[in-house]
Design a protein around this motif. Structure first.
Motif, PDB file in Angstrom:
ATOM      1  N   THR A   5       1.012  -1.186  -0.045  1.00 51.76           N
ATOM      2  CA  THR A   5      -0.037  -0.045   0.138  1.00 51.76           C
ATOM      3  C   THR A   5       0.825   1.182   0.066  1.00 51.76           C
ATOM      4  N   GLU A   6       1.839   1.343   0.820  1.00 51.31           N
ATOM      5  CA  GLU A   6       2.695   2.487   1.115  1.00 51.31           C
ATOM      6  C   GLU A   6       3.547   2.630  -0.401  1.00 51.31           C
ATOM      7  N   ALA A   7       3.931   1.420  -0.863  1.00 51.52           N
ATOM      8  CA  ALA A   7       4.914   1.717  -2.068  1.00 51.52           C
ATOM      9  C   ALA A   7       3.930   2.226  -3.269  1.00 51.52           C
ATOM     10  N   GLU A   8       2.695   1.760  -3.307  1.00 49.87           N
ATOM     11  CA  GLU A   8       2.045   2.419  -4.344  1.00 49.87           C
ATOM     12  C   GLU A   8       1.833   3.874  -4.155  1.00 49.87           C
ATOM     13  N   VAL A   9       1.774   4.399  -3.122  1.00 53.81           N
ATOM     14  CA  VAL A   9       1.676   5.724  -2.584  1.00 53.81           C
ATOM     15  C   VAL A   9       2.915   6.315  -3.291  1.00 53.81           C
ATOM     16  N   ILE A  10       4.035   5.876  -3.080  1.00 51.48           N
ATOM     17  CA  ILE A  10       5.424   6.466  -3.560  1.00 51.48           C
ATOM     18  C   ILE A  10       5.398   6.494  -4.999  1.00 51.48           C
ATOM     19  N   ARG A  11       4.899   5.366  -5.683  1.00 51.55           N
ATOM     20  CA  ARG A  11       5.044   5.213  -7.015  1.00 51.55           C
ATOM     21  C   ARG A  11       3.780   6.410  -7.665  1.00 51.55           C
ATOM     22  N   GLU A  12       2.745   6.494  -7.174  1.00 53.39           N
ATOM     23  CA  GLU A  12       1.723   7.283  -7.720  1.00 53.39           C
ATOM     24  C   GLU A  12       2.352   8.744  -7.470  1.00 53.39           C
ATOM     25  N   ALA A  13       2.911   9.082  -6.333  1.00 48.74           N
ATOM     26  CA  ALA A  13       3.527  10.568  -6.091  1.00 48.74           C
ATOM     27  C   ALA A  13       4.608  10.562  -7.027  1.00 48.74           C
ATOM     28  N   ALA A  14       5.475   9.861  -7.140  1.00 50.09           N
ATOM     29  CA  ALA A  14       6.464   9.938  -8.178  1.00 50.09           C
ATOM     30  C   ALA A  14       6.068  10.218  -9.664  1.00 50.09           C
ATOM     31  N   ARG A  15       4.975   9.458 -10.165  1.00 52.51           N
ATOM     32  CA  ARG A  15       4.608   9.585 -11.356  1.00 52.51           C
ATOM     33  C   ARG A  15       3.966  10.980 -11.685  1.00 52.51           C
ATOM     34  N   SER A  21       4.026   8.217  10.245  1.00 58.82           N
ATOM     35  CA  SER A  21       3.772   8.664  11.399  1.00 58.82           C
ATOM     36  C   SER A  21       2.419   8.357  11.898  1.00 58.82           C
ATOM     37  N   GLY A  22       1.438   8.463  10.846  1.00 56.19           N
ATOM     38  CA  GLY A  22       0.048   8.527  10.890  1.00 56.19           C
ATOM     39  C   GLY A  22      -0.436   9.773  11.173  1.00 56.19           C
ATOM     40  N   LYS A  23       0.323  10.751  10.657  1.00 54.00           N
ATOM     41  CA  LYS A  23      -0.199  12.098  10.677  1.00 54.00           C
ATOM     42  C   LYS A  23      -0.045  12.567   9.056  1.00 54.00           C
ATOM     43  N   ARG A  24      -0.534  13.921   8.867  1.00 56.49           N
ATOM     44  CA  ARG A  24      -0.940  14.435   7.560  1.00 56.49           C
ATOM     45  C   ARG A  24       0.529  14.653   6.887  1.00 56.49           C
ATOM     46  N   TRP A  25       0.296  14.763   5.438  1.00 52.88           N
ATOM     47  CA  TRP A  25       1.428  14.656   4.735  1.00 52.88           C
ATOM     48  C   TRP A  25       1.904  16.327   4.777  1.00 52.88           C
ATOM     49  N   SER A  26       3.216  16.633   4.678  1.00 54.06           N
ATOM     50  CA  SER A  26       3.618  17.979   4.376  1.00 54.06           C
ATOM     51  C   SER A  26       4.596  17.910   3.057  1.00 54.06           C
ATOM     52  N   ARG A  27       4.842  18.951   2.598  1.00 50.41           N
ATOM     53  CA  ARG A  27       5.606  19.011   1.556  1.00 50.41           C
ATOM     54  C   ARG A  27       6.993  18.362   1.834  1.00 50.41           C
ATOM     55  N   THR A  28       7.646  18.778   3.030  1.00 49.13           N
ATOM     56  CA  THR A  28       8.793  18.377   3.476  1.00 49.13           C
ATOM     57  C   THR A  28       8.925  16.846   3.513  1.00 49.13           C
ATOM     58  N   ASP A  83      -3.335  16.504  -1.952  1.00 47.79           N
ATOM     59  CA  ASP A  83      -4.300  15.399  -2.444  1.00 47.79           C
ATOM     60  C   ASP A  83      -4.332  14.236  -1.621  1.00 47.79           C
ATOM     61  N   LEU A  84      -3.044  13.750  -1.148  1.00 50.87           N
ATOM     62  CA  LEU A  84      -2.846  12.488  -0.306  1.00 50.87           C
ATOM     63  C   LEU A  84      -3.633  12.700   1.153  1.00 50.87           C
ATOM     64  N   ASN A  85      -3.831  13.958   1.519  1.00 55.53           N
ATOM     65  CA  ASN A  85      -4.233  14.399   2.849  1.00 55.53           C
ATOM     66  C   ASN A  85      -5.867  14.562   2.493  1.00 55.53           C
ATOM     67  N   ALA A  86      -6.115  14.814   1.398  1.00 57.29           N
ATOM     68  CA  ALA A  86      -7.695  15.143   1.052  1.00 57.29           C
ATOM     69  C   ALA A  86      -8.165  13.597   0.957  1.00 57.29           C
ATOM     70  N   ARG A  87      -7.576  12.499   0.523  1.00 57.49           N
ATOM     71  CA  ARG A  87      -7.987  11.301   0.352  1.00 57.49           C
ATOM     72  C   ARG A  87      -7.553  10.634   1.790  1.00 57.49           C
ATOM     73  N   GLU A  88      -7.212  11.285   3.004  1.00 58.26           N
ATOM     74  CA  GLU A  88      -6.774  10.713   4.147  1.00 58.26           C
ATOM     75  C   GLU A  88      -5.931   9.402   3.993  1.00 58.26           C
ATOM     76  N   ILE A  89      -4.798   9.614   3.173  1.00 57.93           N
ATOM     77  CA  ILE A  89      -3.583   8.690   3.208  1.00 57.93           C
ATOM     78  C   ILE A  89      -2.906   9.138   4.070  1.00 57.93           C
ATOM     79  N   PRO A  90      -2.572   8.505   5.357  1.00 62.05           N
ATOM     80  CA  PRO A  90      -1.724   8.840   6.282  1.00 62.05           C
ATOM     81  C   PRO A  90      -0.124   8.678   5.875  1.00 62.05           C
ATOM     82  N   SER A  91       0.808   9.581   6.520  1.00 61.06           N
ATOM     83  CA  SER A  91       2.323   9.386   6.366  1.00 61.06           C
ATOM     84  C   SER A  91       2.655   8.117   7.190  1.00 61.06           C
TER      85      SER A  91
END
Length: 489
Positions: free
Chosen positions: A183-193, A217-224, A207-215
Motif C-alpha cells: 500500500t505504501e509503495a503504491e503511494v510512493i509510485r503514484e506520487a513519483a509519477r 507517522s500516521g499524521k498528515r503529509w507535508s511537502r517536506t 491530495d494525499l491528505n484530502a484522500r486521508e492517506i496517512p504518512s
C-alpha cells in the motif's frame, strides 16, 4: 568535647540500559549503602540516571555535584569511576573544581578503591577517566561495526523503518530484512509519477491528505515529508550507515533490499527536487494568490500583470511598469471578470481534448551514470579524511572513472514523447485547485495579454483579451468582435 557531625552522603548510580546484571542500579545502590553504613555516613539522597550513556550529559549527576558544591552533602559516592562519567578528563576537571572549592568534601569510587583524600588520587582518577572514555569509544566502534555488517549483509539493523517497507523474518538465515509494504509503495509510485508529470510536491501532498492517506507517522503529509520520501536512497533498496550510503566493492551504492522505484525515475526526481552539490537552495516561492498570476501580461509593454487590491474588496491585475517610470499606458483589468472569461474560453476551445504530458525516458546507462558520478564525488571527498585508506580509495576511483568514461560514450539522448493521461482538459480542470489550474494554463497557453480599456465600457471588454494556445496545439484561442470565443488558425 564537641561531637563531630555525621557526614552526609549523596549516592550516584548509573546504567546505560536497565537490566538484572551484576552492575544493575539496585546492585550499585546496595553496595554503596553498605559502604555508607561502614563509614558512618548519613545517606541524604540517592540519584540515578537509568538508561543514560556515560558519554552524555546526565541531569542527576549534575545534581549530585551541585549538592556537593553547595554544602548539601559532604560525600559523593559512586560504585565505580566509569559509573560517574565516561566523558574523559573534562568530567574529571569539573569534579576537581568542586573539591578544590570544598576541601573537606570527599569523592569515593567504591569498587576502584579511589578516594579524593588519597595523596595521588588525581593521577589515578585521570587514568580511570581516560580508560572509561576509551572503553566508551571502543564500545561505540563495535556497535557501529555490527550495524554496518548487518546492513551490508542485507539484514535489517533496526531503527525507524523507511516508508514503503516493513520488517520481516529473513528467509535466508537469522535476523530480519526489509520487504516492500504494497500500500505504501503504491503511494510512493503514484506520487513519483505525478511529480514527474509536472505536479508540485505540495499539490500531491495536499491530495494525499484530502484522500486521508496517512504518512508513516500516521499524521498528515507535508511537502517536506513527501519530498524526503521521494528523494531518499531507501526507495531504491539502499541503506545508509553513519550518514553514508552502503557501497559495494566497486564503490557504487549496494542494493540491499528490493527497490520500490526504478533507477531512472529516482534520478529524474532527484534532478527535479534536489539542488546540485554546492548549488544554493532557493527558498520556496510564495504561492500566487490568483488563477492568472504569472500567466497574464500587459499587451502594451509585455510586462507581467500583478494582483492589486483597492482596499474595498475589488481586486485587479495591473501593469506596474508605468508606476516604475517605464513607458506604458497603464493596463488594469478586474481580476474576477478576466479569470471567469479565460476559464470559459479556454475550456470551450480545448475542454473535450485529452491532456497529454511530455515524458522523457533516459537510457539505463544514463541512470547508471548518475550513480557513478555520485560515487566518484564521494570517493574523492573520502580521500581527504585523516584516516583514509588512500591506496584502496585510489584503486576504487580509477575503476569508477573507467566505468564513467564507458557510460558517457554509450549514453544516448533521452527519448521525448507525449503520453495521454486519459483525462480531458475539463476533467483535469474541475479536479484541480487554483495552483493546478494555473499550471495547466501556463503549460498550454502561449499568449495571454490584456490591452488598455476604453472609456465608458462597463464590464469586461472581451476584445481586450488575447489568448493563444501553445504551438503544440493545432489551434489558438482568441475572442471574436462580439466578445465570444473563436478559434484562430
Amino acid at each position: 568535647m564537641t561531637r563531630k557531625p555525621t557526614p552526609r552522603a549523596v549516592l550516584y548510580v548509573r546504567l546505560s540500559s536497565s537490566d538484572d546484571a551484576s552492575t544493575s542500579i539496585a546492585r550499585q545502590e546496595a553496595d554503596l549503602r553498605l559502604r555508607a553504613e561502614r563509614e558512618g555516613w548519613d545517606v541524604v539522597r540517592v540519584l540515578a540516571d537509568d538508561g543514560v550513556s556515560g558519554g552524555k550529559a546526565r541531569a542527576n549527576a549534575d545534581e549530585a555535584l551541585r549538592m556537593l558544591r553547595d554544602g548539601e552533602a559532604d560525600v559523593l559516592a559512586v560504585w565505580k569511576f566509569d559509573r560517574w562519567s565516561r566523558q574523559g578528563l573534562g568530567a574529571l576537571a569539573a569534579l576537581i573544581e568542586v573539591l578544590d572549592e570544598r576541601p573537606s568534601a570527599l569523592f569515593i569510587a567504591d569498587r576502584d578503591g579511589l578516594a579524593s583524600s588519597q595523596p595521588a588520587w588525581r593521577i589515578i582518577a585521570s587514568v580511570l577517566a581516560e580508560v572509561a572514555r576509551m572503553e566508551r569509544e571502543n564500545t561505540r566502534t563495535r556497535v557501529l561495526s555490527s550495524l554496518a555488517a548487518l546492513r551490508t549483509s542485507g539484514r535489517y539493523a533496526g531503527g525507524q523503518r523507511p516508508y514503503g517497507y516493513v520488517s520481516a523474518p529473513n528467509p535466508d538465515g537469522p535476523g530480519r530484512v526489509l520487504v516492500i509494504e504494497p500500500t505504501e509503495a503504491e503511494v510512493i509510485r503514484e506520487a513519483a509519477r505525478r511529480v514527474l508529470d509536472g505536479e508540485t510536491v505540495y499539490a500531491v501532498a495536499h491530495d494525499l491528505n484530502a484522500r486521508e492517506i496517512p504518512s508513516k507517522s500516521g499524521k498528515r503529509w507535508s511537502r517536506t515529508v513527501l519530498l524526503g520520501v521521494l528523494t531518499s536512497d531507501a526507495i531504491l533498496g539502499r541503506v545508509t550507515h553513519r550518514g553514508e550510503v552502503v557501497r559495494g566493492e566497486d564503490g557504487l551504492p549496494a542494493e540491499i533490499f528490493e527497490p520500490i522505484l526504478d533507477g531512472d525515475s529516482w534520478h529524474r526526481l532527484r534532478a527535479l527536487l534536489v539542488p546540485a552539490k554546492g548549488e544554493e537552495v532557493r527558498p520556496q516561492r510564495r504561492r500566487a494568490a490568483r488563477l492568472l498570476s504569472g500567466v497574464i501580461r500587459c499587451a502594451a509593454c509585455g510586462s507581467p500583470l500583478y494582483v492589486r487590491s483597492d482596499g474595498k474588496g475589488i481586486v485587479s491585475y495591473v501593469c506596474s511598469r508605468k508606476g516604475d517610470g517605464g513607458v506604458c499606458p497603464g493596463v488594469s483589468v478586474n481580476a474576477e471578470r478576466v479569470e471567469e472569461y479565460v476559464e470559459r474560453v479556454f475550456l470551450e476551445a480545448v475542454g473535450d481534448a485529452e491532456v497529454f504530458t511530455l515524458t522523457e525516458t533516459e537510457s539505463a546507462s544514463a541512470a547508471d551514470l548518475a550513480d557513478v558520478e555520485r560515487a566518484v564525488a564521494e570517493t574523492t571527498a573520502a580521500l581527504g579524511e585523516d584516516d583514509a585508506d588512500v591506496a584502496s580509495l585510489m584503486a576504487r576511483l580509477a575503476s569508477l572513472k573507467e566505468r564513467r568514461a564507458a557510460l558517457r560514450s554509450a549514453a544516448s539522448s533521452p527519448e521525448v514523447a507525449l503520453v495521454g493521461t486519459g483525462s480531458t482538459f475539463r476533467e483535469t480542470w474541475e479536479a484541480g485547485d487554483v495552483e493546478a489550474r494555473r499550471a495547466l494554463l501556463s503549460a498550454n497557453v502561449a499568449v495571454l495579454t490584456v490591452s488598455k480599456g476604453r472609456r465608458g465600457v462597463h464590464g469586461l471588454d472581451a476584445s481586450r483579451v488575447t489568448l493563444v494556445a501553445q504551438p503544440a496545439h493545432p489551434r489558438g484561442i482568441a475572442p471574436d468582435a462580439e466578445g465570444g470565443s473563436r478559434i484562430v488558425a
